[in-house]
Design a protein around this motif. Sequence first.
Motif, PDB file in Angstrom:
ATOM      1  N   ILE A  13       5.666  -0.636  10.198  1.00  0.00           N
ATOM      2  CA  ILE A  13       5.773   0.530   9.327  1.00  0.00           C
ATOM      3  C   ILE A  13       5.235   0.201   7.934  1.00  0.00           C
ATOM      4  CG2 ILE A  13       7.414   2.110   8.200  1.00  0.00           C
ATOM      5  CD1 ILE A  13       9.256   1.555  10.688  1.00  0.00           C
ATOM      6  N   LEU A  14       5.485  -1.020   7.492  1.00  0.00           N
ATOM      7  CA  LEU A  14       5.135  -1.426   6.130  1.00  0.00           C
ATOM      8  C   LEU A  14       3.683  -1.888   5.978  1.00  0.00           C
ATOM      9  CD1 LEU A  14       8.388  -3.365   5.177  1.00  0.00           C
ATOM     10  CD2 LEU A  14       7.762  -1.027   4.595  1.00  0.00           C
ATOM     11  N   LYS A  15       3.004  -2.183   7.079  1.00  0.00           N
ATOM     12  CA  LYS A  15       1.618  -2.668   6.998  1.00  0.00           C
ATOM     13  C   LYS A  15       0.697  -1.699   6.255  1.00  0.00           C
ATOM     14  CE  LYS A  15       1.253  -5.898  10.881  1.00  0.00           C
ATOM     15  NZ  LYS A  15       0.803  -6.058  12.294  1.00  0.00           N
ATOM     16  N   PRO A  16       0.677  -0.407   6.621  1.00  0.00           N
ATOM     17  CA  PRO A  16      -0.217   0.510   5.881  1.00  0.00           C
ATOM     18  C   PRO A  16       0.181   0.678   4.420  1.00  0.00           C
ATOM     19  CG  PRO A  16       1.145   1.719   7.455  1.00  0.00           C
ATOM     20  CD  PRO A  16       1.336   0.285   7.755  1.00  0.00           C
ATOM     21  N   VAL A  17       1.471   0.519   4.098  1.00  0.00           N
ATOM     22  CA  VAL A  17       1.923   0.596   2.703  1.00  0.00           C
ATOM     23  C   VAL A  17       1.356  -0.586   1.928  1.00  0.00           C
ATOM     24  CG1 VAL A  17       3.925   0.640   1.167  1.00  0.00           C
ATOM     25  CG2 VAL A  17       4.056   1.752   3.420  1.00  0.00           C
ATOM     26  N   TYR A  18       1.449  -1.776   2.519  1.00  0.00           N
ATOM     27  CA  TYR A  18       0.911  -2.976   1.869  1.00  0.00           C
ATOM     28  C   TYR A  18      -0.602  -2.873   1.718  1.00  0.00           C
ATOM     29  CZ  TYR A  18      -1.059  -7.629   1.488  1.00  0.00           C
ATOM     30  OH  TYR A  18      -1.819  -8.693   1.102  1.00  0.00           O
ATOM     31  N   ALA A  19      -1.270  -2.417   2.770  1.00  0.00           N
ATOM     32  CA  ALA A  19      -2.738  -2.309   2.726  1.00  0.00           C
ATOM     33  C   ALA A  19      -3.182  -1.363   1.614  1.00  0.00           C
ATOM     34  CB  ALA A  19      -3.265  -1.830   4.078  1.00  0.00           C
ATOM     35  N   PHE A  20      -2.453  -0.239   1.477  1.00  0.00           N
ATOM     36  CA  PHE A  20      -2.808   0.732   0.440  1.00  0.00           C
ATOM     37  C   PHE A  20      -2.544   0.172  -0.956  1.00  0.00           C
ATOM     38  CE2 PHE A  20      -2.011   4.425  -2.283  1.00  0.00           C
ATOM     39  CZ  PHE A  20      -3.142   5.183  -2.027  1.00  0.00           C
ATOM     40  N   ALA A  21      -1.383  -0.498  -1.126  1.00  0.00           N
ATOM     41  CA  ALA A  21      -1.039  -1.085  -2.429  1.00  0.00           C
ATOM     42  C   ALA A  21      -2.034  -2.184  -2.802  1.00  0.00           C
ATOM     43  CB  ALA A  21       0.378  -1.651  -2.386  1.00  0.00           C
ATOM     44  N   ASN A  22      -2.415  -2.978  -1.812  1.00  0.00           N
ATOM     45  CA  ASN A  22      -3.368  -4.068  -2.056  1.00  0.00           C
ATOM     46  C   ASN A  22      -4.724  -3.510  -2.490  1.00  0.00           C
ATOM     47  OD1 ASN A  22      -4.142  -6.894  -1.970  1.00  0.00           O
ATOM     48  ND2 ASN A  22      -5.300  -6.396  -0.105  1.00  0.00           N
ATOM     49  N   LYS A  23      -5.156  -2.464  -1.809  1.00  0.00           N
ATOM     50  CA  LYS A  23      -6.438  -1.827  -2.133  1.00  0.00           C
ATOM     51  C   LYS A  23      -6.408  -1.198  -3.533  1.00  0.00           C
ATOM     52  CE  LYS A  23      -9.703   1.595  -0.295  1.00  0.00           C
ATOM     53  NZ  LYS A  23      -9.933   2.603   0.789  1.00  0.00           N
ATOM     54  N   ALA A  24      -5.245  -0.647  -3.903  1.00  0.00           N
ATOM     55  CA  ALA A  24      -5.107   0.010  -5.206  1.00  0.00           C
ATOM     56  C   ALA A  24      -4.811  -0.981  -6.332  1.00  0.00           C
ATOM     57  CB  ALA A  24      -3.997   1.058  -5.134  1.00  0.00           C
ATOM     58  N   GLY A  25      -4.590  -2.240  -5.975  1.00  0.00           N
ATOM     59  CA  GLY A  25      -4.273  -3.252  -6.989  1.00  0.00           C
ATOM     60  C   GLY A  25      -2.894  -3.070  -7.600  1.00  0.00           C
ATOM     61  N   VAL A  26      -1.944  -2.561  -6.796  1.00  0.00           N
ATOM     62  CA  VAL A  26      -0.588  -2.298  -7.273  1.00  0.00           C
ATOM     63  C   VAL A  26       0.361  -3.376  -6.758  1.00  0.00           C
ATOM     64  CG1 VAL A  26       1.387  -0.723  -7.113  1.00  0.00           C
ATOM     65  CG2 VAL A  26      -0.921   0.193  -7.437  1.00  0.00           C
ATOM     66  N   LYS A  27       1.125  -3.969  -7.670  1.00  0.00           N
ATOM     67  CA  LYS A  27       2.139  -4.956  -7.295  1.00  0.00           C
ATOM     68  C   LYS A  27       3.404  -4.192  -6.908  1.00  0.00           C
ATOM     69  CE  LYS A  27       2.333  -8.926  -9.444  1.00  0.00           C
ATOM     70  NZ  LYS A  27       2.636 -10.029 -10.409  1.00  0.00           N
ATOM     71  N   LEU A  28       3.710  -4.213  -5.630  1.00  0.00           N
ATOM     72  CA  LEU A  28       4.794  -3.409  -5.080  1.00  0.00           C
ATOM     73  C   LEU A  28       5.921  -4.322  -4.600  1.00  0.00           C
ATOM     74  CD1 LEU A  28       5.279  -0.362  -4.484  1.00  0.00           C
ATOM     75  CD2 LEU A  28       4.350  -0.767  -2.202  1.00  0.00           C
ATOM     76  N   TYR A  29       7.159  -3.934  -4.922  1.00  0.00           N
ATOM     77  CA  TYR A  29       8.321  -4.736  -4.525  1.00  0.00           C
ATOM     78  C   TYR A  29       9.208  -3.950  -3.561  1.00  0.00           C
ATOM     79  CZ  TYR A  29       7.108  -7.738  -8.482  1.00  0.00           C
ATOM     80  OH  TYR A  29       6.454  -8.572  -9.361  1.00  0.00           O
TER      81      TYR A  29
END
Length: 298
Positions: A13-29
Amino acid sequence: METSLLKAEYKDILKPVYAFANKAGVKLYLVGGILRDAVLKREKHNLDFDFCLKDNAINFGSRLAKEIRCGFVVLDKEHGACRLVEKIKDKIYTLDFSDFRGRTLEEDLKHRDFTINTLALELKDLFLTENPQAKIIDSCAALGDLKAKVIKMASPQAFDEDALRILRAFSLAATFGFKIEPRTLQLIKSKAKKLKEVSLERIRDELFKILDSRDSFEYISKMDNLGVIKAAFPEFNIMRGVKQGPYHHLDVWKHTLEALKQLDGLIVQTHSNKEIQSYLAEVICAERSRRSLVKLGA
């Protein structure tokens, strides 16, 4: 060899969230309950994931919702909080995103309710490290309190920021079988009147969590002794001091509490009877079990 922190289902479930955050350059916790339950190795019925980021959470959540094609709603425009709702097969998942309440992650975590809900993990560490659990950020000593089975306020301002946390202390204690530490109990007693500011719907939800627990009488009684019941449920006050007939040794309120105590005991006595337990566990409406509704009736 990778050490598992979250189930493979959750990571999918979290893979696409991480991929999107990584692409956007957002540090997500990833923060809060999902990490708490992972440490406790506890299964959760309703899956929700909480995230925080430095700023622009609503903008990030809106763009992510379009990317993964799921529902989106703004929860709190002032504090920058939003929710995504995603259905995968027959399950509903919620993903909440919020801005830091403070300049740093550590300051944000101190604004949370209780220490056991202050664990954090940078999302990339869930996917890029062999042992994600070793990367957990624990700035409020949550791991120690989880081990000690203690509910402790994250800061002295916890109940001023949200008075519902007064009830949540008891619902968490009831759910996990934890003890509320003395300083937190003292603050609850002094702040109990603030519950009058909280919406009835939010109070109701915490009450049902307590009623669904094994020892609901114990927690309701503690709440009563601290003035929490008087503040949260003023309708009960009319029962106090009302004497009954010669066959009763308790007033109406104490009699009501005794009924709840006896019902708790009966349910425990029948724990090995699968038919009865299945009957009590049945969801009647709005995720309320027959167990909690029968206790409410008592």
